[in-house]
Write a protein that holds these residues in place. Structure first.
Motif, short mmCIF file in Angstrom:
data_model
loop_
_atom_site.label_atom_id
_atom_site.label_comp_id
_atom_site.label_asym_id
_atom_site.label_seq_id
_atom_site.Cartn_x
_atom_site.Cartn_y
_atom_site.Cartn_z
N PHE A 118 0.83 -1.20 0.00
CA PHE A 118 0.00 0.00 0.00
C PHE A 118 0.87 1.26 0.00
CE2 PHE A 118 -1.67 3.46 2.60
CZ PHE A 118 -2.77 3.83 1.84
N PHE A 119 1.83 1.33 0.94
CA PHE A 119 2.65 2.55 1.03
C PHE A 119 3.55 2.70 -0.19
CE2 PHE A 119 1.55 2.08 5.56
CZ PHE A 119 1.02 3.34 5.75
N THR A 120 4.06 1.58 -0.72
CA THR A 120 4.92 1.65 -1.91
C THR A 120 4.14 2.18 -3.10
OG1 THR A 120 6.17 -0.24 -1.08
CG2 THR A 120 6.48 0.32 -3.39
N ALA A 121 2.93 1.64 -3.33
CA ALA A 121 2.12 2.06 -4.47
C ALA A 121 1.72 3.52 -4.33
CB ALA A 121 0.89 1.17 -4.59
N ARG A 122 1.33 3.92 -3.09
CA ARG A 122 0.91 5.30 -2.87
C ARG A 122 2.07 6.27 -3.18
NH1 ARG A 122 0.46 7.49 3.10
NH2 ARG A 122 2.69 7.42 2.69
N ASP A 123 3.28 5.96 -2.66
CA ASP A 123 4.41 6.87 -2.84
C ASP A 123 4.93 6.85 -4.28
OD1 ASP A 123 4.05 7.48 -0.26
OD2 ASP A 123 5.81 6.45 0.51
N GLU A 124 4.87 5.69 -4.93
CA GLU A 124 5.30 5.61 -6.32
C GLU A 124 4.40 6.48 -7.20
OE1 GLU A 124 5.87 1.59 -7.63
OE2 GLU A 124 6.07 2.21 -9.71
N ASN A 125 3.09 6.44 -6.93
CA ASN A 125 2.17 7.28 -7.70
C ASN A 125 2.50 8.76 -7.52
OD1 ASN A 125 0.77 5.18 -8.76
ND2 ASN A 125 -0.83 5.19 -7.20
N TYR A 126 2.83 9.14 -6.28
CA TYR A 126 3.16 10.55 -6.02
C TYR A 126 4.45 10.94 -6.76
CZ TYR A 126 4.77 14.72 -3.68
OH TYR A 126 5.24 15.99 -3.45
N ILE A 127 5.48 10.07 -6.68
CA ILE A 127 6.78 10.39 -7.28
C ILE A 127 6.67 10.44 -8.81
CG2 ILE A 127 9.12 9.46 -7.64
CD1 ILE A 127 8.86 8.44 -4.67
N ASP A 128 5.81 9.62 -9.39
CA ASP A 128 5.65 9.56 -10.86
C ASP A 128 4.72 10.62 -11.42
OD1 ASP A 128 7.35 7.72 -11.94
OD2 ASP A 128 6.03 6.01 -11.58
N LYS A 129 4.07 11.37 -10.53
CA LYS A 129 3.07 12.34 -11.00
C LYS A 129 3.75 13.49 -11.76
CE LYS A 129 0.60 14.36 -7.89
NZ LYS A 129 -0.10 14.37 -6.61
N VAL A 130 3.17 13.87 -12.90
CA VAL A 130 3.67 15.05 -13.62
C VAL A 130 2.51 16.02 -13.78
CG1 VAL A 130 5.60 14.00 -14.87
CG2 VAL A 130 3.30 13.80 -15.79
N SER A 131 2.82 17.32 -13.65
CA SER A 131 1.75 18.30 -13.77
C SER A 131 1.57 18.70 -15.23
CB SER A 131 2.03 19.52 -12.89
OG SER A 131 3.36 19.91 -13.02
N ALA A 132 0.37 19.20 -15.55
CA ALA A 132 0.07 19.56 -16.94
C ALA A 132 0.93 20.73 -17.39
CB ALA A 132 -1.41 19.89 -17.07
N HIS A 133 1.19 21.66 -16.48
CA HIS A 133 1.97 22.85 -16.84
C HIS A 133 3.09 23.07 -15.83
CE1 HIS A 133 -1.06 23.75 -19.84
NE2 HIS A 133 -1.98 23.56 -18.91
N PRO A 134 4.21 22.35 -16.00
CA PRO A 134 5.34 22.56 -15.07
C PRO A 134 5.92 23.96 -15.24
CG PRO A 134 6.00 21.16 -16.90
CD PRO A 134 4.53 21.37 -17.05
N ASP A 135 6.54 24.46 -14.16
CA ASP A 135 7.13 25.81 -14.23
C ASP A 135 8.33 25.84 -15.17
OD1 ASP A 135 5.34 26.97 -12.36
OD2 ASP A 135 6.42 25.94 -10.75
N VAL A 136 9.13 24.78 -15.16
CA VAL A 136 10.31 24.73 -16.04
C VAL A 136 10.37 23.34 -16.67
CG1 VAL A 136 12.84 24.85 -16.14
CG2 VAL A 136 11.60 26.34 -14.57
#
Ligand SMILES: [Cu+2]
Length: 278
Positions: A118-136
Protein backbone atom coordinates in the motif's frame (compact mmCIF):
# COMPACT_ATOMS: atom_id res chain seq x y z
CA UNK A 1 27.98 -23.64 33.48
CA UNK A 2 28.83 -21.82 36.73
CA UNK A 3 31.39 -19.05 36.30
CA UNK A 4 34.24 -18.60 38.76
CA UNK A 5 33.38 -15.77 41.18
CA UNK A 6 36.14 -13.46 39.86
CA UNK A 7 34.93 -13.59 36.24
CA UNK A 8 31.37 -13.00 37.35
CA UNK A 9 32.41 -9.94 39.37
CA UNK A 10 34.27 -8.52 36.38
CA UNK A 11 31.24 -9.06 34.14
CA UNK A 12 28.95 -7.27 36.54
CA UNK A 13 31.43 -4.35 36.67
CA UNK A 14 31.68 -4.10 32.89
CA UNK A 15 27.99 -4.47 32.03
CA UNK A 16 26.90 -0.97 33.20
CA UNK A 17 29.85 0.60 31.35
CA UNK A 18 28.91 -1.20 28.13
CA UNK A 19 25.31 -0.05 28.50
CA UNK A 20 26.44 3.54 29.14
CA UNK A 21 28.70 3.41 26.07
CA UNK A 22 25.82 2.17 23.89
CA UNK A 23 23.53 4.97 25.13
CA UNK A 24 26.27 7.58 24.55
CA UNK A 25 27.05 6.28 21.06
CA UNK A 26 23.37 6.39 20.07
CA UNK A 27 22.86 9.80 21.68
CA UNK A 28 25.91 11.58 20.29
CA UNK A 29 25.53 10.24 16.75
CA UNK A 30 21.88 11.38 16.84
CA UNK A 31 22.90 14.89 17.93
CA UNK A 32 25.58 15.58 15.34
CA UNK A 33 23.81 14.16 12.28
CA UNK A 34 20.75 12.17 11.36
CA UNK A 35 22.71 10.09 8.82
CA UNK A 36 22.01 7.08 11.04
CA UNK A 37 18.23 7.51 10.88
CA UNK A 38 18.45 7.87 7.07
CA UNK A 39 20.03 4.38 6.97
CA UNK A 40 22.73 5.32 4.46
CA UNK A 41 20.75 7.68 2.25
CA UNK A 42 21.87 11.25 1.51
CA UNK A 43 19.73 14.20 2.58
CA UNK A 44 16.98 14.62 -0.06
CA UNK A 45 16.84 17.87 -2.05
CA UNK A 46 13.37 17.46 -3.60
CA UNK A 47 9.84 16.93 -2.29
CA UNK A 48 9.71 13.60 -4.13
CA UNK A 49 13.06 12.56 -2.61
CA UNK A 50 11.70 13.23 0.89
CA UNK A 51 8.75 10.92 0.18
CA UNK A 52 11.10 8.17 -1.04
CA UNK A 53 13.25 8.59 2.06
CA UNK A 54 10.23 8.37 4.39
CA UNK A 55 9.15 5.14 2.65
CA UNK A 56 12.69 3.75 3.09
CA UNK A 57 12.72 4.66 6.79
CA UNK A 58 9.22 3.31 7.35
CA UNK A 59 10.17 -0.01 5.73
CA UNK A 60 13.21 -0.26 7.99
CA UNK A 61 11.11 0.62 11.06
CA UNK A 62 8.63 -2.13 10.19
CA UNK A 63 11.45 -4.62 9.58
CA UNK A 64 13.07 -3.79 12.94
CA UNK A 65 9.71 -4.15 14.73
CA UNK A 66 9.08 -7.57 13.17
CA UNK A 67 12.70 -8.54 13.91
CA UNK A 68 12.35 -7.51 17.56
CA UNK A 69 9.20 -9.65 17.97
CA UNK A 70 10.85 -12.68 16.28
CA UNK A 71 14.11 -12.36 18.25
CA UNK A 72 12.12 -11.86 21.45
CA UNK A 73 10.16 -15.07 20.82
CA UNK A 74 13.35 -16.99 19.98
CA UNK A 75 15.03 -15.85 23.21
CA UNK A 76 11.86 -16.59 25.19
CA UNK A 77 11.69 -20.11 23.73
CA UNK A 78 15.40 -20.71 24.43
CA UNK A 79 15.10 -19.62 28.05
CA UNK A 80 11.72 -21.01 29.07
CA UNK A 81 11.42 -24.09 26.87
CA UNK A 82 14.77 -25.79 27.23
CA UNK A 83 14.79 -29.54 27.14
CA UNK A 84 14.54 -30.82 30.67
CA UNK A 85 17.61 -32.65 31.99
CA UNK A 86 15.53 -34.66 34.43
CA UNK A 87 15.79 -38.39 33.80
CA UNK A 88 12.84 -39.72 31.83
CA UNK A 89 11.64 -36.22 30.73
CA UNK A 90 9.10 -36.21 27.91
CA UNK A 91 9.15 -33.81 24.89
CA UNK A 92 6.80 -30.84 25.39
CA UNK A 93 3.27 -30.87 24.07
CA UNK A 94 3.32 -30.53 20.26
CA UNK A 95 1.07 -28.08 18.38
CA UNK A 96 1.20 -29.46 14.81
CA UNK A 97 -2.04 -29.20 12.85
CA UNK A 98 -3.31 -26.51 15.19
CA UNK A 99 -5.58 -24.72 12.73
CA UNK A 100 -5.83 -21.27 14.38
CA UNK A 101 -2.04 -21.01 14.77
CA UNK A 102 -1.38 -22.16 11.21
CA UNK A 103 -3.92 -19.64 9.89
CA UNK A 104 -2.12 -16.96 11.88
CA UNK A 105 1.22 -17.96 10.22
CA UNK A 106 -0.40 -17.43 6.83
CA UNK A 107 -2.55 -14.37 7.43
CA UNK A 108 -0.03 -12.21 9.32
CA UNK A 109 2.62 -12.21 6.51
CA UNK A 110 -0.12 -11.40 3.98
CA UNK A 111 -1.15 -8.40 6.05
CA UNK A 112 2.50 -7.28 6.33
CA UNK A 113 3.05 -7.53 2.57
CA UNK A 114 -0.26 -5.72 2.01
CA UNK A 115 0.81 -2.80 4.22
CA UNK A 116 4.22 -2.50 2.48
CA UNK A 117 2.49 -2.72 -0.90
CA UNK A 118 0.00 0.00 0.00
CA UNK A 119 2.65 2.55 1.03
CA UNK A 120 4.92 1.65 -1.91
CA UNK A 121 2.12 2.06 -4.47
CA UNK A 122 0.91 5.30 -2.87
CA UNK A 123 4.41 6.87 -2.84
CA UNK A 124 5.30 5.61 -6.32
CA UNK A 125 2.17 7.28 -7.70
CA UNK A 126 3.16 10.55 -6.02
CA UNK A 127 6.78 10.39 -7.28
CA UNK A 128 5.65 9.56 -10.86
CA UNK A 129 3.07 12.34 -11.00
CA UNK A 130 3.67 15.05 -13.62
CA UNK A 131 1.75 18.30 -13.77
CA UNK A 132 0.07 19.56 -16.94
CA UNK A 133 1.97 22.85 -16.84
CA UNK A 134 5.34 22.56 -15.07
CA UNK A 135 7.13 25.81 -14.23
CA UNK A 136 10.31 24.73 -16.04
CA UNK A 137 10.91 22.00 -18.62
CA UNK A 138 14.38 20.61 -19.33
CA UNK A 139 15.15 18.38 -22.29
CA UNK A 140 17.97 16.02 -21.29
CA UNK A 141 19.94 14.33 -24.07
CA UNK A 142 22.38 11.59 -23.10
CA UNK A 143 25.06 10.37 -25.47
CA UNK A 144 28.36 8.53 -25.07
CA UNK A 145 29.69 10.03 -22.77
CA UNK A 146 28.15 13.33 -21.83
CA UNK A 147 24.88 15.23 -21.47
CA UNK A 148 23.15 18.14 -23.15
CA UNK A 149 20.45 20.24 -21.46
CA UNK A 150 17.93 22.30 -23.43
CA UNK A 151 15.33 24.72 -22.05
CA UNK A 152 12.47 24.74 -24.61
CA UNK A 153 10.66 27.58 -22.76
CA UNK A 154 13.54 29.92 -23.65
CA UNK A 155 14.04 30.23 -27.42
CA UNK A 156 17.28 31.29 -29.07
CA UNK A 157 16.34 32.12 -32.69
CA UNK A 158 18.91 31.15 -35.28
CA UNK A 159 20.72 28.61 -33.10
CA UNK A 160 21.08 24.91 -33.92
CA UNK A 161 18.71 23.71 -31.17
CA UNK A 162 16.51 26.88 -31.18
CA UNK A 163 16.55 26.90 -27.36
CA UNK A 164 18.88 27.81 -24.53
CA UNK A 165 21.28 24.85 -24.56
CA UNK A 166 24.02 23.74 -22.17
CA UNK A 167 26.76 21.53 -23.59
CA UNK A 168 29.87 21.25 -21.46
CA UNK A 169 32.43 18.48 -21.86
CA UNK A 170 33.12 15.01 -20.60
CA UNK A 171 35.14 14.83 -17.39
CA UNK A 172 38.89 14.59 -17.88
CA UNK A 173 41.83 14.67 -15.43
CA UNK A 174 43.11 17.87 -17.09
CA UNK A 175 39.95 19.97 -16.78
CA UNK A 176 38.32 18.21 -13.81
CA UNK A 177 34.79 19.36 -13.05
CA UNK A 178 35.21 22.85 -14.48
CA UNK A 179 33.68 22.20 -17.91
CA UNK A 180 31.09 19.54 -17.10
CA UNK A 181 27.63 20.23 -18.59
CA UNK A 182 25.72 22.54 -16.22
CA UNK A 183 22.08 21.99 -15.28
CA UNK A 184 20.49 24.94 -13.47
CA UNK A 185 16.98 24.64 -11.95
CA UNK A 186 14.96 26.79 -9.54
CA UNK A 187 14.03 25.93 -5.97
CA UNK A 188 10.34 25.49 -5.02
CA UNK A 189 9.18 25.25 -8.64
CA UNK A 190 7.95 22.22 -10.57
CA UNK A 191 10.69 21.06 -12.95
CA UNK A 192 9.96 18.51 -15.64
CA UNK A 193 12.71 16.44 -17.29
CA UNK A 194 12.24 14.91 -20.76
CA UNK A 195 14.88 12.25 -21.29
CA UNK A 196 16.27 11.27 -24.71
CA UNK A 197 19.26 9.20 -25.82
CA UNK A 198 21.28 9.58 -29.02
CA UNK A 199 22.88 6.13 -28.90
CA UNK A 200 22.63 3.54 -26.11
CA UNK A 201 20.72 3.22 -22.83
CA UNK A 202 21.91 5.66 -20.15
CA UNK A 203 20.31 6.59 -16.85
CA UNK A 204 19.82 10.04 -15.38
CA UNK A 205 20.80 10.11 -11.72
CA UNK A 206 21.18 12.96 -9.24
CA UNK A 207 21.93 11.07 -6.03
CA UNK A 208 20.12 13.32 -3.48
CA UNK A 209 16.97 13.24 -5.69
CA UNK A 210 16.77 9.65 -4.29
CA UNK A 211 15.69 8.75 -7.82
CA UNK A 212 17.04 7.69 -11.21
CA UNK A 213 15.40 7.05 -14.54
CA UNK A 214 16.57 5.27 -17.71
CA UNK A 215 17.39 7.30 -20.83
CA UNK A 216 16.44 4.98 -23.69
CA UNK A 217 16.96 5.53 -27.45
CA UNK A 218 13.61 5.73 -29.25
CA UNK A 219 11.65 5.77 -25.99
CA UNK A 220 11.33 9.24 -24.40
CA UNK A 221 10.99 9.13 -20.61
CA UNK A 222 10.01 11.90 -18.27
CA UNK A 223 9.61 12.78 -14.61
CA UNK A 224 9.07 15.82 -12.44
CA UNK A 225 10.53 17.13 -9.20
CA UNK A 226 10.17 20.13 -6.93
CA UNK A 227 13.63 21.06 -5.59
CA UNK A 228 13.61 22.14 -1.94
CA UNK A 229 17.22 23.26 -1.32
CA UNK A 230 19.71 25.47 -3.08
CA UNK A 231 23.25 24.19 -3.70
CA UNK A 232 25.51 22.43 -6.17
CA UNK A 233 25.72 18.67 -6.72
CA UNK A 234 27.12 16.19 -9.23
CA UNK A 235 24.83 14.19 -11.51
CA UNK A 236 25.74 10.85 -13.05
CA UNK A 237 24.90 8.20 -15.59
CA UNK A 238 23.94 5.03 -13.71
CA UNK A 239 23.61 2.58 -16.61
CA UNK A 240 26.86 1.02 -17.90
CA UNK A 241 27.04 2.62 -21.34
CA UNK A 242 30.56 1.96 -22.56
CA UNK A 243 34.20 2.81 -21.97
CA UNK A 244 33.84 6.24 -20.30
CA UNK A 245 30.51 5.60 -18.56
CA UNK A 246 32.04 6.60 -15.21
CA UNK A 247 33.03 10.00 -16.65
CA UNK A 248 29.51 10.82 -17.83
CA UNK A 249 29.02 13.46 -15.14
CA UNK A 250 27.29 16.83 -14.96
CA UNK A 251 26.92 19.68 -12.48
CA UNK A 252 23.52 20.44 -10.94
CA UNK A 253 22.88 23.87 -9.49
CA UNK A 254 19.64 24.59 -7.62
CA UNK A 255 19.14 28.35 -7.24
CA UNK A 256 16.35 30.67 -6.11
CA UNK A 257 13.66 31.45 -8.74
CA UNK A 258 15.00 35.02 -9.06
CA UNK A 259 18.56 33.77 -9.67
CA UNK A 260 17.23 31.25 -12.18
CA UNK A 261 15.36 33.91 -14.13
CA UNK A 262 18.47 36.11 -14.17
CA UNK A 263 20.71 33.22 -15.29
CA UNK A 264 18.40 31.90 -18.03
CA UNK A 265 17.85 35.36 -19.54
CA UNK A 266 21.59 36.04 -19.51
CA UNK A 267 22.16 32.70 -21.29
CA UNK A 268 19.43 33.56 -23.79
CA UNK A 269 21.07 36.88 -24.64
CA UNK A 270 24.56 35.37 -24.73
CA UNK A 271 23.58 32.43 -26.95
CA UNK A 272 21.60 34.71 -29.27
CA UNK A 273 24.71 36.86 -29.77
CA UNK A 274 27.00 33.90 -30.35
CA UNK A 275 24.54 31.90 -32.51
CA UNK A 276 23.89 29.14 -29.95
CA UNK A 277 25.66 27.18 -27.23
CA UNK A 278 29.37 26.76 -27.99
CU1 LIG B 1 25.72 6.70 -19.93
Amino acid sequence: MAQPPRARARLSRLAPRAALFAVLAAGTSGCTSNAFTRMGWPEPITKQGQVALTLWQGSWGAAWAVGAVVWGMIVWAIIFHRKSRAPGAQPPQQVRYNLPIEMLYTVVPFIMVGILFFFTARDENYIDKVSAHPDVTVIVIGSQWSWQFQYPDYPVPGSATRYVTMNGEQWSPQTGNSVLPLLVIPENRTVRFDLYSRDVVHAFWIVPFEFKRDVIPGHPNHFEVTPTRTGTWIGRCSELCGLYHSRMLFRVKIVTPAQFSQWIHAQQALQERSGGAQ
